[in-house]
Design a protein around this motif. Structure first.
Motif, PDB file in Angstrom:
ATOM      1  N   GLY A  14      -4.456  -5.668   0.737  1.00 28.65           N
ATOM      2  CA  GLY A  14      -3.380  -5.501   1.712  1.00 28.65           C
ATOM      3  C   GLY A  14      -3.858  -5.772   3.126  1.00 28.65           C
ATOM      4  N   LEU A  15      -3.229  -5.124   4.094  1.00 24.77           N
ATOM      5  CA  LEU A  15      -3.527  -5.434   5.493  1.00 24.77           C
ATOM      6  C   LEU A  15      -4.966  -5.129   5.872  1.00 24.77           C
ATOM      7  CD1 LEU A  15      -0.284  -5.395   5.550  1.00 24.77           C
ATOM      8  CD2 LEU A  15      -0.663  -5.241   7.985  1.00 24.77           C
ATOM      9  N   CYS A  16      -5.516  -4.049   5.323  1.00 27.76           N
ATOM     10  CA  CYS A  16      -6.906  -3.723   5.626  1.00 27.76           C
ATOM     11  C   CYS A  16      -7.851  -4.532   4.736  1.00 27.76           C
ATOM     12  CB  CYS A  16      -7.135  -2.220   5.436  1.00 27.76           C
ATOM     13  SG  CYS A  16      -8.834  -1.721   5.708  1.00 27.76           S
ATOM     14  N   ASN A  44      -7.048  -6.645  -6.572  1.00 31.36           N
ATOM     15  CA  ASN A  44      -5.701  -6.228  -6.177  1.00 31.36           C
ATOM     16  C   ASN A  44      -4.803  -6.333  -7.405  1.00 31.36           C
ATOM     17  OD1 ASN A  44      -4.099  -5.561  -3.596  1.00 31.36           O
ATOM     18  ND2 ASN A  44      -2.771  -7.001  -4.637  1.00 31.36           N
ATOM     19  N   ASP A  45      -3.855  -5.398  -7.522  1.00 35.43           N
ATOM     20  CA  ASP A  45      -3.039  -5.381  -8.743  1.00 35.43           C
ATOM     21  C   ASP A  45      -1.987  -6.487  -8.819  1.00 35.43           C
ATOM     22  OD1 ASP A  45      -1.677  -4.189  -6.688  1.00 35.43           O
ATOM     23  OD2 ASP A  45      -1.201  -2.341  -7.747  1.00 35.43           O
ATOM     24  N   HIS A  52       4.397  -6.204   5.197  1.00 34.98           N
ATOM     25  CA  HIS A  52       5.435  -5.168   5.085  1.00 34.98           C
ATOM     26  C   HIS A  52       6.473  -5.187   6.192  1.00 34.98           C
ATOM     27  CE1 HIS A  52       2.326  -3.353   2.477  1.00 34.98           C
ATOM     28  NE2 HIS A  52       3.381  -2.937   1.819  1.00 34.98           N
ATOM     29  N   SER A  53       6.067  -5.639   7.371  1.00 36.62           N
ATOM     30  CA  SER A  53       6.982  -5.456   8.501  1.00 36.62           C
ATOM     31  C   SER A  53       8.266  -6.263   8.356  1.00 36.62           C
ATOM     32  CB  SER A  53       6.269  -5.736   9.830  1.00 36.62           C
ATOM     33  OG  SER A  53       6.173  -7.095  10.057  1.00 36.62           O
ATOM     34  N   VAL A  98      -7.246  -1.106 -10.520  1.00 39.53           N
ATOM     35  CA  VAL A  98      -8.380  -0.189 -10.641  1.00 39.53           C
ATOM     36  C   VAL A  98      -7.835   1.144 -11.142  1.00 39.53           C
ATOM     37  CG1 VAL A  98     -10.239   0.991  -9.389  1.00 39.53           C
ATOM     38  CG2 VAL A  98      -9.595  -1.344  -8.760  1.00 39.53           C
ATOM     39  N   ASP A 317      -4.063   2.944   5.151  1.00 36.04           N
ATOM     40  CA  ASP A 317      -3.288   4.160   4.891  1.00 36.04           C
ATOM     41  C   ASP A 317      -4.042   5.231   4.116  1.00 36.04           C
ATOM     42  OD1 ASP A 317      -1.232   2.893   6.151  1.00 36.04           O
ATOM     43  OD2 ASP A 317       0.139   2.846   4.441  1.00 36.04           O
ATOM     44  N   LYS A 332      -0.726   5.434  10.691  1.00 38.71           N
ATOM     45  CA  LYS A 332      -0.899   4.580   9.510  1.00 38.71           C
ATOM     46  C   LYS A 332       0.025   3.375   9.634  1.00 38.71           C
ATOM     47  CE  LYS A 332      -2.584   8.316   6.687  1.00 38.71           C
ATOM     48  NZ  LYS A 332      -3.936   8.132   7.186  1.00 38.71           N
ATOM     49  N   THR A 333      -0.434   2.403  10.384  1.00 36.82           N
ATOM     50  CA  THR A 333       0.358   1.186  10.570  1.00 36.82           C
ATOM     51  C   THR A 333      -0.532  -0.030  10.347  1.00 36.82           C
ATOM     52  OG1 THR A 333      -0.132   0.990  12.917  1.00 36.82           O
ATOM     53  CG2 THR A 333       1.811   2.284  12.351  1.00 36.82           C
ATOM     54  N   GLY A 334       0.151  -1.146  10.158  1.00 31.64           N
ATOM     55  CA  GLY A 334      -0.546  -2.387   9.861  1.00 31.64           C
ATOM     56  C   GLY A 334      -1.478  -2.825  10.972  1.00 31.64           C
ATOM     57  N   GLN A 335      -1.037  -2.637  12.218  1.00 33.49           N
ATOM     58  CA  GLN A 335      -1.877  -3.122  13.327  1.00 33.49           C
ATOM     59  C   GLN A 335      -3.243  -2.431  13.330  1.00 33.49           C
ATOM     60  OE1 GLN A 335      -0.900  -2.126  17.453  1.00 33.49           O
ATOM     61  NE2 GLN A 335       0.945  -1.082  16.764  1.00 33.49           N
TER      62      GLN A 335
HETATM   63  C1  LIG Z   1       8.713  -1.130   4.879  1.00 34.52           C
HETATM   64  C2  LIG Z   1       7.488  -1.031   5.717  1.00 34.52           C
HETATM   65  C3  LIG Z   1       7.475  -1.613   6.972  1.00 34.52           C
HETATM   66  C4  LIG Z   1       6.339  -1.548   7.775  1.00 34.52           C
HETATM   67  N1  LIG Z   1       6.362  -2.146   9.002  1.00 34.52           N
HETATM   68  C5  LIG Z   1       5.265  -2.125   9.772  1.00 34.52           C
HETATM   69  C6  LIG Z   1       5.252  -2.788  11.032  1.00 34.52           C
HETATM   70  O1  LIG Z   1       6.238  -3.386  11.440  1.00 34.52           O
HETATM   71  N2  LIG Z   1       4.122  -2.738  11.754  1.00 34.52           N
HETATM   72  C7  LIG Z   1       3.008  -2.087  11.326  1.00 34.52           C
HETATM   73  O2  LIG Z   1       1.993  -2.093  12.044  1.00 34.52           O
HETATM   74  N3  LIG Z   1       2.988  -1.435  10.152  1.00 34.52           N
HETATM   75  C8  LIG Z   1       4.082  -1.440   9.360  1.00 34.52           C
HETATM   76  N4  LIG Z   1       4.082  -0.791   8.143  1.00 34.52           N
HETATM   77  C9  LIG Z   1       2.891  -0.045   7.729  1.00 34.52           C
HETATM   78  C10 LIG Z   1       1.853  -0.974   7.135  1.00 34.52           C
HETATM   79  O3  LIG Z   1       2.440  -1.874   6.225  1.00 34.52           O
HETATM   80  C11 LIG Z   1       0.765  -0.182   6.439  1.00 34.52           C
HETATM   81  O4  LIG Z   1       0.271   0.782   7.319  1.00 34.52           O
HETATM   82  C12 LIG Z   1      -0.358  -1.116   5.978  1.00 34.52           C
HETATM   83  O5  LIG Z   1       0.121  -2.036   5.027  1.00 34.52           O
HETATM   84  C13 LIG Z   1      -1.518  -0.324   5.405  1.00 34.52           C
HETATM   85  O6  LIG Z   1      -2.483  -1.225   5.004  1.00 34.52           O
HETATM   86  P1  LIG Z   1      -3.390  -0.911   3.737  1.00 34.52           P
HETATM   87  O7  LIG Z   1      -4.330  -2.046   3.610  1.00 34.52           O
HETATM   88  O8  LIG Z   1      -3.911   0.461   3.841  1.00 34.52           O
HETATM   89  O9  LIG Z   1      -2.365  -0.884   2.515  1.00 34.52           O
HETATM   90  P2  LIG Z   1      -1.459  -2.032   1.928  1.00 34.52           P
HETATM   91  O10 LIG Z   1      -1.205  -3.097   2.910  1.00 34.52           O
HETATM   92  O11 LIG Z   1      -0.294  -1.338   1.322  1.00 34.52           O
HETATM   93  O12 LIG Z   1      -2.359  -2.646   0.777  1.00 34.52           O
HETATM   94  C14 LIG Z   1      -2.774  -1.905  -0.341  1.00 34.52           C
HETATM   95  C15 LIG Z   1      -3.037  -2.896  -1.462  1.00 34.52           C
HETATM   96  O13 LIG Z   1      -3.684  -2.228  -2.526  1.00 34.52           O
HETATM   97  C16 LIG Z   1      -3.115  -2.649  -3.757  1.00 34.52           C
HETATM   98  N5  LIG Z   1      -3.360  -1.561  -4.708  1.00 34.52           N
HETATM   99  C17 LIG Z   1      -2.857  -0.309  -4.682  1.00 34.52           C
HETATM  100  N6  LIG Z   1      -3.347   0.408  -5.712  1.00 34.52           N
HETATM  101  C18 LIG Z   1      -4.191  -0.403  -6.380  1.00 34.52           C
HETATM  102  C19 LIG Z   1      -5.021  -0.246  -7.539  1.00 34.52           C
HETATM  103  N7  LIG Z   1      -5.096   0.936  -8.197  1.00 34.52           N
HETATM  104  N8  LIG Z   1      -5.729  -1.298  -7.990  1.00 34.52           N
HETATM  105  C20 LIG Z   1      -5.675  -2.494  -7.338  1.00 34.52           C
HETATM  106  N9  LIG Z   1      -4.925  -2.700  -6.234  1.00 34.52           N
HETATM  107  C21 LIG Z   1      -4.200  -1.664  -5.762  1.00 34.52           C
HETATM  108  C22 LIG Z   1      -1.652  -2.891  -3.417  1.00 34.52           C
HETATM  109  O14 LIG Z   1      -1.033  -3.784  -4.304  1.00 34.52           O
HETATM  110  C23 LIG Z   1      -1.765  -3.492  -2.024  1.00 34.52           C
HETATM  111  O15 LIG Z   1      -1.879  -4.897  -2.066  1.00 34.52           O
HETATM  112  C24 LIG Z   1       5.195  -0.856   7.324  1.00 34.52           C
HETATM  113  C25 LIG Z   1       5.214  -0.264   6.042  1.00 34.52           C
HETATM  114  C26 LIG Z   1       6.333  -0.365   5.252  1.00 34.52           C
HETATM  115  C27 LIG Z   1       6.325   0.264   3.886  1.00 34.52           C
END
Ligand SMILES: Cc1cc2nc3c(=O)[nH]c(=O)nc-3n(C[C@H](O)[C@H](O)[C@H](O)COP(=O)(O)OP(=O)(O)OC[C@H]3O[C@@H](n4cnc5c(N)ncnc54)[C@H](O)[C@@H]3O)c2cc1C
Length: 426
Positions: A14-16, A44-45, A52-53, A98, A317, A332-335
């Motif tokens: 995902g984003l991170c 990744n699954d 997401h945004s 995983v 997140d 907990k945001t994408g940025q």
């Molecule tokens: C509807 C919505 C709108 C948003 N809008 C914004 C915005 O405009 N601006 C902003 O800054 N933030 C926004 N956010 C928040 C932002 O998307 C999250 O904070 C960000 O995606 C977190 O990044 P991450 O890498 O932690 O998780 P994610 O980006 O969610 O990535 C997690 C990844 O792990 C994978 N995964 C999960 N479990 C497993 C497993 N067991 N095995 C293998 N893979 C797995 C998932 O498929 C996913 O690809 C929004 C969130 C949502 C839900």
């Protein structure tokens, strides 16, 4: 012959996670002598990295006819194929889930393959929707968290209007959004256009469609008084009923059970569709760790290393990260997830190459909140304004984001293509 290389495993693309993968791939190429002993693997699954945004646009995108082709176009507009990024960056990608992480043996278990050893592990699996155990909500609402959620909402609303129009009775369609944070606000404001189009498509009386947004607090977005005022004005203009200070206590027989925060009086509200944007919680995979904090998340130090587990980093997140100066939690945001990814990549490379690690210094670029169509709001501390300028800022940021993973011309073309899809409901 089994590989003798040590694995650096990133769970989550995902984003991170994808940021860690692309940054670390680059860094490792700069130091071939040490890097040759390591293999970078992303698990990744799904094969898609979701932006997401824009999910609210997918959930409310209007289609004259819902076909597989238009659903694919919607998916393509917010997703990047991880296989393409892996090919370009040179990391190994496993499309797999995983199921457990064993920190003693340094192995992760996968659903399709068997196990994978790691030397370094990055946990970036994001979060899941939190229903707070409110009775009936998980079974009777639609979350807006994943790509499939957005597509499901879109198809469900289209089908509901079709069915109601065929029934030819005067029954109202009552839609509610549960949760007045950014996701709830952006979706409700954009949904209005979609509801107008659906009413027209199925010759359904628009005045028989109710849309409300329900929040337990008194401040939408929780980013200050001014953003809250701007949002309330906008909701009113669009004909959306703002219900603040109202808790959703349950769902029963087509009704929401509500409670007024001040008076504690309960009431019911007819409901045909509830979109749940009420919050997030830790990904259940984290249960593999015996040492989690009270939020069920991983604690990390300023280098984003897990405090309880050597050689494990966490960002996005699923990590609880505090601001080095203010001591406040990083939102907990994408940025921030992407910024965290960059630091994790650097610090793994630094550890391998016996260099000093970097501290995470979060940079708040501001919040851009869509308020329907081309109206957006920008918020950064006391600077708050709305209109088309923030919309244009968002488009520039979108291009910059996609350009990280693809050539600039492709990123620009993509933004224009998706804009064409997204304006259909305006
Ligand atoms: C509807 C919505 C709108 C948003 N809008 C914004 C915005 O405009 N601006 C902003 O800054 N933030 C926004 N956010 C928040 C932002 O998307 C999250 O904070 C960000 O995606 C977190 O990044 P991450 O890498 O932690 O998780 P994610 O980006 O969610 O990535 C997690 C990844 O792990 C994978 N995964 C999960 N479990 C497993 C497993 N067991 N095995 C293998 N893979 C797995 C998932 O498929 C996913 O690809 C929004 C969130 C949502 C839900």
């Amino acid at each position: 012959m089994p590989s003798t290389k040590k694995n650096i495993v990133i769970i989550g693309g995902g984003l991170c996670g994808l940021k860690v993968a692309t940054e670390l791939s680059k860094k490792l190429k700069q130091t071939p002598e040490t890097s040759k002993h390591y293999r970078l693997v992303v698990v990744n699954d799904t094969n898609v990295h979701v932006y997401h945004s824009d999910l609210y646009e997918i959930a409310s995108a209007y289609n004259e006819k819902i076909t597989q082709a238009c659903l694919t176009a919607l998916e393509d507009s917010v997703c990047i194929k991880i296989t393409d990024v892996a090919k370009k960056s040179g990391f190994t990608f496993y499309r797999d889930r995983v199921t457990t992480i064993d920190t003693e043996t340094k192995k992760i278990t996968l659903k399709k393959r068997e196990t994978l050893d790691y030397e370094y592990l990055v946990v970036a699996v994001g979060s899941v929707t939190n229903y707070y155990n409110i009775p009936g909500i998980e079974d009777h609402s639609f979350p807006l968290k994943e790509l499939t959620d957005a597509l499901t909402i879109n198809c469900h609303l289209d089908q509901l209007f079709q069915e109601r129009a065929e029934k030819k009775n005067d029954e109202k369609v009552c839609i509610a959004i549960g949760g007045g944070g950014a996701t709830g606000i952006e979706f409700s404001c954009e949904l209005i256009g979609f509801l107008n189009k659906l009413s027209k498509k199925y010759s359904f009386s628009r005045k028989d469609v109710d849309l409300s947004i329900i929040d337990g607090g008194y401040e939408f977005l929780k980013l200050g008084k001014k953003p809250n005022q701007i949002v309330k004005k906008r909701l009113k203009k669009l004909g959306i009923k703002p219900m603040q200070g109202t808790y959703i206590k349950g769902y029963e027989n087509g009704n929401l059970i509500l409670e007024d925060k001040k008076t504690k009086k309960t009431s019911t509200q007819k409901n045909d569709v509830l979109i749940w944007t009420g919050g997030i919680k830790a990904n259940p995979l984290l249960q593999s760790f015996s040492k989690l904090n009270k939020y069920g998340e991983l604690d990390v130090n300023e280098m984003l290393e897990c405090t309880a587990y050597p050689n494990i980093f966490a960002g996005g997140d699923n990590a609880t990260i505090t601001h080095p100066k203010t001591g406040e939690f990083i939102p907990k945001t994408g940025q921030f997830a992407a910024q965290e990814g960059k630091i994790i990549a650097y610090n793994i490379w630094a550890d391998i190459n016996k260099q000093y690690k970097k501290q995470f210094k979060p940079l708040l670029k501001g919040y851009l909140v869509p308020l329907g169509g081309k109206r957006y709001m920008f918020i950064r501390g006391n600077i708050v304004f709305s209109g088309i300028i923030p919309f244009l800022m968002k488009k520039v940021l979108d291009i910059m984001y996609f350009n990280w993973y693809m050539p600039l011309t492709t990123a620009v073309t993509r933004i224009f293509t998706k804009e064409k899809i997204f304006v259909q409901n305006d």
